[in-house]
Design a protein around this motif. Structure first.
Motif, PDB file in Angstrom:
ATOM      1  N   VAL A 173       0.855  -1.191   0.000  1.00 16.35           N
ATOM      2  CA  VAL A 173       0.000   0.000   0.000  1.00 16.35           C
ATOM      3  C   VAL A 173       0.891   1.241   0.000  1.00 16.35           C
ATOM      4  N   PRO A 174       0.744   2.128  -0.997  1.00 16.87           N
ATOM      5  CA  PRO A 174       1.596   3.323  -1.041  1.00 16.87           C
ATOM      6  C   PRO A 174       1.168   4.354   0.007  1.00 16.87           C
ATOM      7  N   ASP A 175       2.085   5.265   0.313  1.00 15.06           N
ATOM      8  CA  ASP A 175       1.806   6.340   1.266  1.00 15.06           C
ATOM      9  C   ASP A 175       1.166   7.509   0.519  1.00 15.06           C
ATOM     10  N   VAL A 176      -0.114   7.787   0.823  1.00 10.39           N
ATOM     11  CA  VAL A 176      -0.844   8.849   0.135  1.00 10.39           C
ATOM     12  C   VAL A 176      -1.229   9.968   1.102  1.00 10.39           C
ATOM     13  N   HIS A 177      -0.543  10.062   2.215  1.00  7.91           N
ATOM     14  CA  HIS A 177      -0.852  11.094   3.218  1.00  7.91           C
ATOM     15  C   HIS A 177      -0.709  12.489   2.611  1.00  7.91           C
ATOM     16  N   ASN A 178      -1.704  13.334   2.874  1.00  9.43           N
ATOM     17  CA  ASN A 178      -1.735  14.720   2.405  1.00  9.43           C
ATOM     18  C   ASN A 178      -1.869  14.846   0.897  1.00  9.43           C
ATOM     19  N   LYS A 179      -2.289  13.776   0.221  1.00  9.54           N
ATOM     20  CA  LYS A 179      -2.580  13.837  -1.205  1.00  9.54           C
ATOM     21  C   LYS A 179      -4.064  14.152  -1.398  1.00  9.54           C
ATOM     22  N   GLN A 195     -10.137  -1.465  -5.949  1.00 11.75           N
ATOM     23  CA  GLN A 195     -11.229  -1.020  -5.084  1.00 11.75           C
ATOM     24  C   GLN A 195     -10.680   0.036  -4.127  1.00 11.75           C
ATOM     25  N   VAL A 196     -11.085   1.297  -4.362  1.00 12.58           N
ATOM     26  CA  VAL A 196     -10.558   2.407  -3.569  1.00 12.58           C
ATOM     27  C   VAL A 196     -11.731   3.260  -3.067  1.00 12.58           C
ATOM     28  N   PRO A 197     -12.480   2.779  -2.071  1.00 14.30           N
ATOM     29  CA  PRO A 197     -13.555   3.593  -1.509  1.00 14.30           C
ATOM     30  C   PRO A 197     -12.993   4.688  -0.618  1.00 14.30           C
ATOM     31  N   THR A 198     -13.841   5.662  -0.268  1.00 13.81           N
ATOM     32  CA  THR A 198     -13.418   6.770   0.601  1.00 13.81           C
ATOM     33  C   THR A 198     -14.301   6.833   1.844  1.00 13.81           C
ATOM     34  N   ALA A 199     -13.760   7.408   2.906  1.00 15.50           N
ATOM     35  CA  ALA A 199     -14.498   7.618   4.155  1.00 15.50           C
ATOM     36  C   ALA A 199     -14.037   8.945   4.757  1.00 15.50           C
ATOM     37  N   ASP A 200     -14.994   9.765   5.209  1.00 15.26           N
ATOM     38  CA  ASP A 200     -14.680  11.078   5.772  1.00 15.26           C
ATOM     39  C   ASP A 200     -14.395  10.972   7.262  1.00 15.26           C
ATOM     40  N   ILE A 201     -13.349  11.670   7.714  1.00 13.93           N
ATOM     41  CA  ILE A 201     -13.029  11.728   9.139  1.00 13.93           C
ATOM     42  C   ILE A 201     -12.587  13.148   9.477  1.00 13.93           C
ATOM     43  N   PHE A 202     -12.701  13.518  10.748  1.00 16.17           N
ATOM     44  CA  PHE A 202     -12.205  14.808  11.210  1.00 16.17           C
ATOM     45  C   PHE A 202     -10.720  14.682  11.571  1.00 16.17           C
ATOM     46  N   PHE A 210      -8.092  16.497   1.875  1.00 21.00           N
ATOM     47  CA  PHE A 210      -6.835  15.777   1.679  1.00 21.00           C
ATOM     48  C   PHE A 210      -6.848  14.472   2.479  1.00 21.00           C
ATOM     49  N   ILE A 211      -5.965  13.554   2.067  1.00 22.92           N
ATOM     50  CA  ILE A 211      -5.952  12.212   2.653  1.00 22.92           C
ATOM     51  C   ILE A 211      -5.215  12.236   3.987  1.00 22.92           C
ATOM     52  N   VAL A 212      -5.885  11.704   5.006  1.00 25.46           N
ATOM     53  CA  VAL A 212      -5.259  11.564   6.317  1.00 25.46           C
ATOM     54  C   VAL A 212      -4.430  10.282   6.366  1.00 25.46           C
ATOM     55  N   SER A 213      -5.037   9.149   5.975  1.00 22.43           N
ATOM     56  CA  SER A 213      -4.362   7.853   5.996  1.00 22.43           C
ATOM     57  C   SER A 213      -5.191   6.879   5.168  1.00 22.43           C
ATOM     58  N   THR A 214      -4.711   5.620   5.124  1.00 24.25           N
ATOM     59  CA  THR A 214      -5.441   4.552   4.431  1.00 24.25           C
ATOM     60  C   THR A 214      -5.702   3.407   5.400  1.00 24.25           C
ATOM     61  N   ASN A 215      -6.658   2.601   5.045  1.00 24.77           N
ATOM     62  CA  ASN A 215      -6.972   1.394   5.815  1.00 24.77           C
ATOM     63  C   ASN A 215      -7.102   0.226   4.835  1.00 24.77           C
ATOM     64  N   PRO A 216      -6.102  -0.716   4.856  1.00 25.67           N
ATOM     65  CA  PRO A 216      -4.923  -0.863   5.715  1.00 25.67           C
ATOM     66  C   PRO A 216      -3.924   0.301   5.528  1.00 25.67           C
ATOM     67  N   ARG A 223      -3.408  -8.268  -0.498  1.00 28.80           N
ATOM     68  CA  ARG A 223      -3.818  -8.839  -1.776  1.00 28.80           C
ATOM     69  C   ARG A 223      -4.500  -7.757  -2.612  1.00 28.80           C
ATOM     70  N   LYS A 224      -4.237  -7.783  -3.929  1.00 30.16           N
ATOM     71  CA  LYS A 224      -4.733  -6.708  -4.775  1.00 30.16           C
ATOM     72  C   LYS A 224      -6.248  -6.657  -4.860  1.00 30.16           C
ATOM     73  N   PHE A 225      -6.917  -7.788  -4.622  1.00 30.03           N
ATOM     74  CA  PHE A 225      -8.379  -7.763  -4.719  1.00 30.03           C
ATOM     75  C   PHE A 225      -9.019  -7.116  -3.490  1.00 30.03           C
ATOM     76  N   ASN A 226      -8.250  -6.858  -2.449  1.00 33.27           N
ATOM     77  CA  ASN A 226      -8.802  -6.214  -1.254  1.00 33.27           C
ATOM     78  C   ASN A 226      -9.020  -4.719  -1.500  1.00 33.27           C
ATOM     79  N   ALA A 227     -10.005  -4.152  -0.802  1.00 32.75           N
ATOM     80  CA  ALA A 227     -10.288  -2.726  -0.909  1.00 32.75           C
ATOM     81  C   ALA A 227      -9.338  -1.929  -0.002  1.00 32.75           C
ATOM     82  N   ILE A 228      -8.872  -0.788  -0.505  1.00 31.53           N
ATOM     83  CA  ILE A 228      -8.045   0.138   0.270  1.00 31.53           C
ATOM     84  C   ILE A 228      -8.872   1.408   0.487  1.00 31.53           C
ATOM     85  N   THR A 229      -9.274   1.644   1.722  1.00 30.25           N
ATOM     86  CA  THR A 229     -10.146   2.776   2.032  1.00 30.25           C
ATOM     87  C   THR A 229      -9.320   4.039   2.267  1.00 30.25           C
ATOM     88  N   LEU A 230      -9.690   5.093   1.542  1.00 32.31           N
ATOM     89  CA  LEU A 230      -9.039   6.388   1.720  1.00 32.31           C
ATOM     90  C   LEU A 230      -9.789   7.173   2.788  1.00 32.31           C
TER      91      LEU A 230
END
Length: 433
Positions: A173-179, A195-202, A210-216, A223-230
């Motif tokens: 998983v790449p580092d996308v912090h502050n992107k 699969q790259v869904p998004t979720a809003d956080i404070f 901007f992106i705070v972090s990812t999950n994972p 595994r590439k078929f897993n979703a990476i939540t922004l």
């Protein structure tokens, strides 16, 4: 199946069925009709029956006459007793059994113990057949095996591709912090994640959008078929400023704590209408949203402003009322007036309160003078000056003595005024000779 010793019988129905299948597969109808060998032993393949003994003769049941030592055929002569031809070997120990039978031929009939041992050997051999009885279709079976191996090979190759290079492969998983969201999605797609869904956080540090972090989290092998939540920042958590105006000071402070805000500058001011200790105003206004810990300034009432009570004694009624009004107080004239030696009629003799502080609109009661008291003046002529002076002073007059010719006799010859009334405190002049 009818042996008395259980060791001589088939172990179970499956063993019996297997024996019957072997017999049915390998023996002809003629062979199946042949009688058993002496002692109940099976005749081994490829050898003749041993000579019968007197104890094991075959007899014709119900015949008119028979020789005790003869072997006879029961019923029709079409199936004579004959030596079995050689048959396929059914059990792995047939060679050993044949050797045992050959030894029996050499030494004569077997004893009961030998016969029991031979039967156990044969029963054990029955459990390990060396001949397959199923339908023999080697070409079809080979084709099925080839097809199965092919399918397994395809499945293995597919699984290998899936896990090694396809959606099941591991990727970091790449580092996308502050992107920004588009930048982060592009980086994840480039890494193989679709699969790259998004979720809003404070977040207090990352700007909104901007992106705070990812999950994972970044750096994880997934595994590439897993979703990476922004996790997209909504900016810091904002809290609404509560309404402080009109609340008691302690209640206002508690409201700020509950709203995750901080007390700022607290000022005090006099207010003619708001009681002391009540919040007069606030900054920022209620309803506006700010980060946690933002300071809120507010002012608190000290109550009405105190006004020192001015002294208006000796002033005329009009002047006294004007002086009180000028400082925000209200003058009230008492209905009863009093005499005063010093204060002219119509002027203020006294006030209540005469000092201290009042608030705006406070009342000051004024007592007016009706002038000095009028007293009848008695005549002191002919009286000694001392007695006359004392009597007049007792009545409230002041006394002035004037001596005529030295006042040798001390007698009052004249007085002024003489008779009538005079104001209390006024002076009576006595002329003494």
């Amino acid at each position: 199946m009818t042996e008395k010793d259980p060791d001589h019988r088939p172990a179970n129905g499956a063993a019996l069925l297997e024996d019957l299948r072997h017999i049915r597969q390998t023996l002809s109808a003629a062979e199946l009709d042949v009688g058993a060998a002496p002692g109940g032993l099976k005749v081994p393949a490829g050898r003749a029956l041993a000579a019968p003994t007197a104890q094991a003769n075959t007899e014709v049941i119900g015949g008119p006459s028979f020789s005790p030592d003869a072997t006879s055929v029961i019923a029709a002569p079409h199936f004579p007793t004959s030596v079995l031809p050689a048959s396929p070997r059914l059990y792995t120990d047939d060679v050993d059994t044949a050797a045992a039978d050959a030894s029996e031929d050499a030494v004569g009939p077997l004893t009961k113990r030998q016969a029991s041992a031979a039967a156990k050997v044969r029963a054990k051999a029955a459990a390990t057949p060396t001949k397959t009885l199923g339908t023999k279709k080697p070409k079809r079976r080979a084709l099925l095996w080839i097809l199965l191996v092919g399918i397994l090979a395809v499945l293995a190759a597919t699984a290998g591709w899936f896990v090694g290079f396809g959606p099941g492969a591991l990727a970091t998983v790449p580092d996308v912090h502050n992107k920004t969201v588009p930048q982060a999605q592009e980086m994840l797609l480039a890494a193989g994640f679709e699969q790259v869904p998004t979720a809003d956080i404070f977040d207090e540090k990352v700007a909104a959008g901007f992106i705070v972090s990812t999950n994972p989290e970044a750096g994880s092998s997934v595994r590439k078929f897993n979703a990476i939540t922004l996790q997209v920042s909504r900016g810091p958590v904002l809290y609404a400023v509560p309404t402080l105006t009109g609340q008691q000071l302690e209640a206002a402070r508690k409201a700020l704590v509950d709203a995750h805000l901080t007390e700022g500058n607290v000022s005090e001011a006099f207010d003619e209408k708001v009681p002391a200790g009540v919040v007069l105003g606030q900054d920022p206004a209620a309803g506006k949203e700010f980060r946690a810990g933002t300071k809120v300034n507010f002012s608190v009432s000290k109550g009405p402003k105190p006004i020192p009570v001015p002294s208006v004694a000796g002033k005329t009624e009009a002047d006294a009322l004007a002086a009180l009004k000028a400082v925000g107080l209200v003058g009230a004239v008492a209905p009863e007036q009093v005499n005063s030696r010093t204060v002219p009629a119509g002027s203020v003799v006294s006030q209540a309160p005469d000092s201290g502080n009042l608030t705006a609109g406070g009342n000051v009661t004024l007592t007016l003078s009706k002038g000095p008291k009028m007293i009848a003046v008695p005549s002191m002529v002919g009286k000694q000056v001392g007695a006359a002076t004392a009597e007049l002073k007792a009545l409230g007059f002041e006394v002035k003595v004037e001596n005529l010719l030295g006042g040798f006799f001390g007698t009052v010859r004249f007085q002024s005024p003489e008779g009538g009334e005079a104001a209390e405190g006024s002076t009576i002049i006595l002329r003494v000779v």
